[in-house]
Design an enzyme around this catalytic site. Structure first.
Site, PDB file in Angstrom:
ATOM      1  CG  ASP A  68     -13.465  -6.856   3.015  1.00 58.32           C
ATOM      2  OD1 ASP A  68     -13.235  -6.186   4.044  1.00 58.32           O
ATOM      3  OD2 ASP A  68     -13.886  -6.366   1.954  1.00 58.32           O
TER       4      ASP A  68
ATOM      5  CE  LYS B 143       1.745 -17.837  -2.345  1.00 64.01           C
ATOM      6  NZ  LYS B 143       0.801 -18.963  -2.437  1.00 64.01           N
TER       7      LYS B 143
ATOM      8  CG  ASP C 228      -8.023  -4.761   1.802  1.00 64.50           C
ATOM      9  OD1 ASP C 228      -8.922  -4.253   2.493  1.00 64.50           O
ATOM     10  OD2 ASP C 228      -8.011  -4.741   0.557  1.00 64.50           O
TER      11      ASP C 228
ATOM     12  CE1 TYR D 173      -3.508  -2.649   0.710  1.00 67.39           C
ATOM     13  CE2 TYR D 173      -4.637  -0.558   1.062  1.00 67.39           C
ATOM     14  CZ  TYR D 173      -4.687  -1.916   0.819  1.00 67.39           C
ATOM     15  OH  TYR D 173      -5.901  -2.534   0.688  1.00 67.39           O
TER      16      TYR D 173
ATOM     17  CG  ASP E 270      -2.171 -20.240  -1.057  1.00 69.04           C
ATOM     18  OD1 ASP E 270      -1.588 -20.197   0.043  1.00 69.04           O
ATOM     19  OD2 ASP E 270      -1.713 -20.881  -2.025  1.00 69.04           O
TER      20      ASP E 270
HETATM   21  C1  IPM Z   1     -10.334  -1.094   4.146  1.00 62.19           C
HETATM   22  C2  IPM Z   1     -10.632  -0.583   2.756  1.00 62.19           C
HETATM   23  C3  IPM Z   1      -9.487   0.339   2.323  1.00 62.19           C
HETATM   24  C4  IPM Z   1      -8.229  -0.491   2.254  1.00 62.19           C
HETATM   25  C5  IPM Z   1      -9.732   1.066   0.994  1.00 62.19           C
HETATM   26  C6  IPM Z   1     -11.016   1.866   1.013  1.00 62.19           C
HETATM   27  C7  IPM Z   1      -8.564   1.948   0.614  1.00 62.19           C
HETATM   28  O1  IPM Z   1     -10.822  -1.615   1.861  1.00 62.19           O
HETATM   29  O2  IPM Z   1     -10.234  -0.278   5.080  1.00 62.19           O
HETATM   30  O3  IPM Z   1     -10.205  -2.298   4.305  1.00 62.19           O
HETATM   31  O4  IPM Z   1      -7.969  -1.153   1.257  1.00 62.19           O
HETATM   32  O5  IPM Z   1      -7.474  -0.473   3.231  1.00 62.19           O
HETATM   33 MG    MG Z   2     -10.761  -3.525   2.729  1.00 61.03          MG
END
Ligand code: IPM
Ligand code: MG
Length: 351
Positions: free
Chosen positions: A249, A189, A245, A142, A221
């Protein structure tokens, strides 16, 4: 006691869900005799519209001068389909993380008994799952060097980590594991990436000082697969920025309740508390978004201020609302649903 809370409501449904969390915080303040002084500041697309900058210096100063920050959401569709846009709302989020030194994002994932049937996974797989994903937030791909070649036909993003960056987050992960079921999974990884090998090497060197915690290592993975297959086998997961990230999710849908999950970003300066979901622009202004993730983020915020009983009061009232079906449309069971503002009012009243 007196606390200064920075309020960065942001875009989309941000303002309306943050409003409900403030109602609940005010009810807590009244009951437990605290004063919360809020200072609002713009961030994201809203801030671009007002100032041209998604994380203006004034907003940064509000964060720096607060005891904690409550954050709504950022993102606006008008930027999503324009890869050429020079400033984007997301840059505001990244700038905030970097400038506040928020190197750890903590996402607890727990199931809510009354909503277990909302999970896309079978009940016997998810029932009782209780884990925390700790994501490194200010390093890796990032924030590494990135760019395009002159003929625009090549692009690159660089992933970099230092031992210090890895140590401070793995240390934090050990401390979380110690307070829970004493199991830590380091996700990397290392079969491919040099940065991952440094992660593994660093974590392995830290095991000796943390013998009370059982550590295992998993390629990302494989971790993505196991998280869906056996979510109950995880306790604390720690991983680098990009893997975190994705994994966080994924972990959030195990519960089937994206609208309920809070998060904390902590590090060097003021901590930031925010729901894990996005700005849900389609629902903005309609009074239908689920405010619970933001309300539970406020509970995490209180915990960070050492107001443990107060934080528990918020969790209790949220559980009560779920049991009694005082919920927004996304999780309503029998057709009866409430507006965002009605859920907020109910929670505040029942604190
Ligand atoms: C998160 C989001 C952010 C990230 C985006 C909006 C830049 O997906 O906070 O997880 O990738 O960190
Ligand atoms: Mg995210």
């Amino acid at each position: 006691m007196n606390f200064k809370i920075g309020v960065l409501a942001g875009d989309g449904i941000g303002p309306e869900i943050v409003e409900q969390a403030k109602k609940v915080l005010d009810a807590v303040a009244k009951k437990y005799k605290h004063t919360f002084n809020y200072t609002a500041a713009p961030v994201g697309a809203t801030a671009i519209d007002q100032t041209g900058n998604p994380y203006p210096e004034e907003t940064h100063q509000v964060c720096m001068n607060s005891d904690a920050v409550l954050f709504g959401a950022i993102g606006d569709p008008k930027y999503d389909n324009d890869p050429k846009a020079k400033v984007r709302p997301e840059q505001g989020l990244l700038a905030m993380r970097k400038k506040l030194g928020l190197y750890a994002n903590i996402r607890p994932v727990a199931t809510f008994p009354s909503l277990i049937n909302k999970s896309p996974l079978r009940t016997d797989i998810v029932e009782g799952a209780d884990l925390i994903v700790i994501r490194e937030l200010t390093g890796g791909i990032y924030f590494g060097d990135k760019g395009r070649s002159e003929d625009l036909k090549k692009a690159f993003d660089t992933c970099t980590y230092t031992t210090e960056e890895i140590e401070r987050i793995v240390e934090l992960a050990f401390s979380y594991a110690r307070k829970r079921n004493k199991r830590l999974t380091v996700v990397d990884k290392a079969n491919v990436l040099a940065t991952s090998r440094l992660w593994r090497e660093t974590a392995q060197a830290m095991e000796a000082k943390n013998k009370d915690v059982e550590v295992d290592y998993m390629f990302v993975d494989n971790a993505a697969m196991q998280l869906i297959q056996w979510p109950k086998k995880f306790d604390v997961i720690v991983t680098e920025n990009m893997f975190g990230d994705i994994i966080s999710d994924e972990a959030s849908v195990i519960t089937g309740s994206l609208g309920l999950l809070p998060s904390a970003s902590v590090g060097i300066h003021t901590s930031v508390f925010e729901p894990i979901h996005g700005s849900y622009p389609q629902a903005a202004g309609k009074d239908i978004a689920n405010p619970v993730a933001t309300v539970l983020s406020a509970a995490m915020l209180l915990e960070s201020l050492d107001l443990l009983e107060e934080a528990q009061a918020i969790r209790d009232v949220v559980n009560k609302s779920l049991d009694e079906g005082i919920v927004t449309i996304d999780i309503a069971a029998d057709g009866k649903s409430y507006k965002t503002s009605e859920v907020g009012d109910w929670l505040a009243k029942n604190i």
